[in-house]
Design a protein around this motif. Structure first.
Motif, mmCIF file in Angstrom:
data_model
loop_
_atom_site.group_PDB
_atom_site.id
_atom_site.type_symbol
_atom_site.label_atom_id
_atom_site.label_comp_id
_atom_site.label_asym_id
_atom_site.label_seq_id
_atom_site.Cartn_x
_atom_site.Cartn_y
_atom_site.Cartn_z
ATOM 1 N N HIS A 30 -15.265 89.237 -17.478
ATOM 2 C CA HIS A 30 -15.140 88.106 -16.547
ATOM 3 C C HIS A 30 -16.124 88.405 -15.411
ATOM 4 O O HIS A 30 -15.770 89.026 -14.400
ATOM 5 N N ASP A 31 -17.371 87.959 -15.585
ATOM 6 C CA ASP A 31 -18.479 88.394 -14.716
ATOM 7 C C ASP A 31 -18.172 88.305 -13.219
ATOM 8 O O ASP A 31 -18.360 89.270 -12.483
ATOM 9 N N ALA A 80 -10.791 96.591 -13.822
ATOM 10 C CA ALA A 80 -11.842 95.615 -14.140
ATOM 11 C C ALA A 80 -11.466 94.723 -15.326
ATOM 12 O O ALA A 80 -10.898 95.192 -16.317
ATOM 13 N N LEU A 81 -11.783 93.452 -15.203
ATOM 14 C CA LEU A 81 -11.464 92.483 -16.271
ATOM 15 C C LEU A 81 -12.518 92.605 -17.381
ATOM 16 O O LEU A 81 -13.454 91.819 -17.473
ATOM 17 N N ILE A 137 -7.365 82.461 -19.159
ATOM 18 C CA ILE A 137 -6.326 83.357 -19.687
ATOM 19 C C ILE A 137 -6.877 84.785 -19.629
ATOM 20 O O ILE A 137 -7.996 85.052 -20.073
ATOM 21 N N ILE A 138 -6.069 85.674 -19.061
ATOM 22 C CA ILE A 138 -6.483 87.065 -18.866
ATOM 23 C C ILE A 138 -5.566 87.969 -19.701
ATOM 24 O O ILE A 138 -4.492 88.369 -19.257
ATOM 25 N N HIS A 164 -22.525 98.011 -16.106
ATOM 26 C CA HIS A 164 -21.652 97.965 -17.282
ATOM 27 C C HIS A 164 -22.213 96.957 -18.276
ATOM 28 O O HIS A 164 -22.694 95.896 -17.891
ATOM 29 N N ALA A 165 -22.119 97.306 -19.536
ATOM 30 C CA ALA A 165 -22.663 96.437 -20.581
ATOM 31 C C ALA A 165 -21.754 95.250 -20.867
ATOM 32 O O ALA A 165 -20.530 95.327 -20.706
ATOM 33 N N LYS A 166 -22.388 94.157 -21.306
ATOM 34 C CA LYS A 166 -21.661 92.991 -21.817
ATOM 35 C C LYS A 166 -22.307 92.608 -23.142
ATOM 36 O O LYS A 166 -23.534 92.625 -23.264
#
Lengths: 152, 88
Positions: free
Chosen positions: A56-57, A124-125, B81-82, A85-87
């Motif tokens: 979730h940027d 972190a999300l 939604i998380i 951090h990689a995405k």
């Protein structure tokens, strides 16, 4: 500037430890601590080929900055911190996270690096989907942000 | 009414798209959305993979703030939604 945080879309660019080393280089800071996390080829007995990181940027960038600012105020306000951090789809052996810290002394440099890593793991999300040699894939379990007492 | 659910992590198994539109009765709240989600998971035969998602997920408003179960949803609202987070 003593703080850099970013989410790196791996399809577009790679996380570079050289860039991190250059960023934290400072004549005032004699100690450097660098943590590099790479995708491992095994997890829980399964052969892993890659991990897809979903992020979730907007929220993650805010939390990265807040974690790093906290770390500086706890351990060394003059520390320089580089965090990426990689995405996306990250193959085995590729860097998924890089934390580089320079500080006045080694103890603070180690502590800041460790503090940031543990806070990211917890706050972190970020979600991970593992890809296996058999061709299947699986989202890894994590911890819920919903208060425990609300989960029936 | 209808809400647009922005999907993250394991919830992406629910759709090939980034969002999932969910039909809800008027004046629904997050609790209603959890019930609807649970039904969708059963319908899509994803109970094994997403067994607790409707209970363990948190939800964010468009302002990226956590909303609790009594939060009243608006028609066409975008809700994220998380699922439980796995860290870096």
């Amino acid at each position: 500037m003593t703080l850099h945080t970013a989410i790196v879309k791996i399809e577009e660019e790679k996380i570079s430890s050289e860039k991190a080393k250059n960023f934290i280089l400072s004549e005032e800071n004699g100690a450097e601590s660098i943590f590099v996390g790479r995708v491992r080829n095994e997890n829980n007995g399964k052969k892993v080929t890659a991990v897809t990181y979903d992020v979730h940027d907007k929220v993650v960038i805010k939390s990265f900055q807040s974690i790093c600012i906290d770390a500086k105020s706890k351990f060394d306000k003059n520390a320089s911190i580089f965090l990426e951090h990689a995405k996306g789809y990250v193959s085995v052996g590729e860097i998924s996270i890089l934390i580089a810290v320079s500080s006045g002394h080694r103890d603070e440099a180690f502590k800041i690096c460790r503090y940031i890593l543990e806070e990211i793991k917890y706050k972190a999300l970020i979600w991970k989907k593992e890809h296996y040699t058999e061709g299947n894939e699986q989202w890894l379990p994590g911890h819920s942000l919903r208060p425990k007492e609300e989960i029936k | 009414m209808e809400v647009k659910l922005k999907l993250y992590g394991s919830s992406k198994m629910l759709s090939d798209k980034e969002t999932l539109n969910i039909e809800l009765p008027n004046n629904s709240n997050i609790e209603t959305l959890r019930d609807a989600l649970s039904k969708i998971i059963s319908k899509k035969y994803l109970k094994n993979s997403l067994q607790n998602l409707s209970k363990t997920a948190a939800f964010f408003s468009e302002e990226d703030e956590v909303v609790n179960d009594s939060y009243k949803l608006k028609n066409k609202e975008l809700i994220s939604i998380i699922p439980p987070i796995g860290g870096g």
